[in-house]
Write a protein that holds these residues in place. Structure first.
Motif: not given
Length: 505
Positions: A334-353
């Motif tokens: 979740l702490a890895i930097f990525c562009e806000p609103g990108s698919r990578e950010e959604a993927l990180k949140k899904a892995i965390r959940l």
């Protein structure tokens, strides 16, 4: 100067300078108020001026058409309409009605794009083949140059001596150096060579350069590029720190860096993928431990002594450490930097959940450890049930013997009762730590191979408990019980034969 272009030089000189407006006759300058009256006047009074009359009609025809159709393209020829202005307006009206001022097509007339002809798509031409003809030779040239550099680098590092003089000779023998006697300027920076700016040679191509234009490649990176072992030999370990690199020119270093970047882009994986694979590996490793923990808890609640309360506590602690590690890994993703609103950010949140859900549902929801008093109570209850079963079997056997009218000598040999204190009645429940075993009655039994095998299995069980390999513990415990039963049977038969011998005497 008068504003009338048809005035002659004499009239312009005698005019008062005022500007005349209206439908004026170009000859007599009379204001005739309308186009029709002006045309009739010019045809009657000035019939001799036919050329002027023709040009005059053409001018008024174009002006009339322009006033009635302000967005009509004059370059597009249109057929003459006998109906006058109303017919022309109805021809240009897309709705087909004659009212040019109507609200239905007023907006469409004002849009110039509605009256423009659509442009047809032009011819297409692909330049991909031309691009390939330019690009392929360039790539082949770079590939061949890079391969030559890799081969030379392998030869340089294969037998690289530790002594500086021998190393210099080895480098010159491997790659021919250019003669610098005729080179006065550095090819890269165009600075002249002198005592303070000496000439240096590239170890891979033999080119000449100054010290400021020199690049250095560390030996570790060079060994990796040359596909040699990263463990250096003794001569390479004795090199000084300033000699722990290879001098190269900028072009050769760029080719090697491009080769290394291409290799890393094909083999290197993103940090997100690496951490996620670590989480998946932890989940895969902890799944057997979860099943074994539930099995141990059920075994303790049933009063079995294959596992102990310490085993369950150690395994629960291991599962807790895995859950904490998974939580830290998911937070790192979740702490890895990525562009806000990108698919990578959604993927990180899904892995965390998903990690949080797995920890809550599978690891934190495990049943708690039972109390030691409860375990002893269940073990005592199981021992009583075992004794009751043995007594029932003895009674059924005695009844069978009586029904068959067995002989007295045969009835004398009966199954020993519970008061004999045999190992078979409670061998599975004698202690909580499961380290009890029948002791030999005589010293000669110490040399019994079964007793020795029992001691060896106990050592294996201890090691398996330390490694928390409880599947092996379960298998060894079952084997230990089988050996203990065999030892008991042998002792029982030996005691029976000893008791029978004095009677015979």
């Amino acid at each position: 100067m008068s504003g009338n272009p048809f005035d002659s030089d004499e009239d312009q000189s005698s005019a008062s300078g005022e500007i005349l407006e209206g439908f004026l006759c170009p000859i007599c300058r009379a204001d005739l108020k309308s186009i029709d009256v002006l045309t009739d006047h010019f045809a009657r009074q000035h019939a001799e001026e036919e050329a002027t009359l023709k040009s005059f009609k053409d001018i008024f025809t174009k002006a009339k058409k322009k006033i009635l159709n302000p967005f009509d393209d004059e370059r597009v020829p249109s057929a003459p309409s006998p109906g006058g202005s109303s017919s022309s307006a109805s021809a240009k009206n897309p709705n087909g009605n004659g009212d040019r001022n109507g609200p239905s097509n007023a907006r469409s007339r004002l849009n110039v794009f509605n009256h423009m002809a659509k442009q047809q798509p032009g011819a297409e031409c692909s330049h991909f083949e031309y691009f390939q003809t330019i690009r392929n030779p360039r790539l082949e040239r770079y590939a061949s140059e890079t391969n030559k550099l890799i081969i030379r680098l392998h030869r340089l590092l294969k037998d690289l001596p530790a002594d500086s003089v021998q190393r210099r000779q080895h480098e010159q023998q491997t790659v021919a150096w250019l003669d610098g006697s005729s080179v006065k300027l550095c090819p890269s920076c165009a600075k002249s060579f002198h005592i303070a700016r000496r000439q240096h040679h590239c170890r891979l191509c033999g080119g000449i350069m100054c010290n400021d234009c020199s690049k250095f490649l560390p030996l570790e990176d060079a060994m990796q590029l040359a596909s040699l072992s990263t463990t250096r030999s003794e001569p390479l370990q004795q090199l000084h720190q300033h000699e722990n690199a290879i001098r190269l020119c900028e072009h050769c270093l760029w080719l090697l860096d491009t080769r290394r970047d291409m290799h890393e882009s094909r083999t290197c994986r993103p940090l997100l993928v690496q951490v996620y694979e670590q989480i998946r590996q932890l989940q895969k490793e902890v799944t057997p431990d979860l099943d074994m923990y539930l099995k141990i808890i059920n075994s303790l609640n049933e009063g079995d002594t294959i596992f102990t309360l310490a085993d369950a506590g150690a395994l629960r602690g291991k599962i807790g450490q895995v859950a904490e590690t998974m939580d830290l890994r998911s937070k790192r993703i979740l702490a890895i930097f990525c562009e806000p609103g990108s698919r990578e950010e959604a993927l990180k949140k899904a892995i965390r959940l998903s990690c949080i859900q797995a920890i809550k549902e599978r690891m934190l929801s495990l049943p708690p450890l039972p109390e030691e008093a409860h375990i002893r109570q269940m073990q005592e209850r199981r021992r009583m049930e075992t004794q009751q079963r043995i007594l029932t079997e003895q009674r059924m056997a005695m009844e069978a013997y009586e029904r068959n009218n067995l002989a007295a000598n045969q009835s004398a040999v009966a199954v020993p009762g519970p008061e004999s204190g045999s190992f078979a009645q409670g061998s599975d429940l004698q202690s909580l730590n499961n380290w009890s075993a029948p002791q030999a009655a005589s010293k000669s039994s110490l040399d019994d191979p079964l007793i020795e095998q029992i001691n060896i299995i106990k050592g294996y069980i201890k090691q398996a408990r330390q490694d928390m390999n409880f599947e092996v513990v379960e298998t060894l415990e079952l084997n230990l019980r089988e050996l203990q039963r065999e030892v008991y049977e042998r002792q029982r038969h030996s005691q029976g034969s000893t008791a029978a011998s004095p009677t015979e005497a």
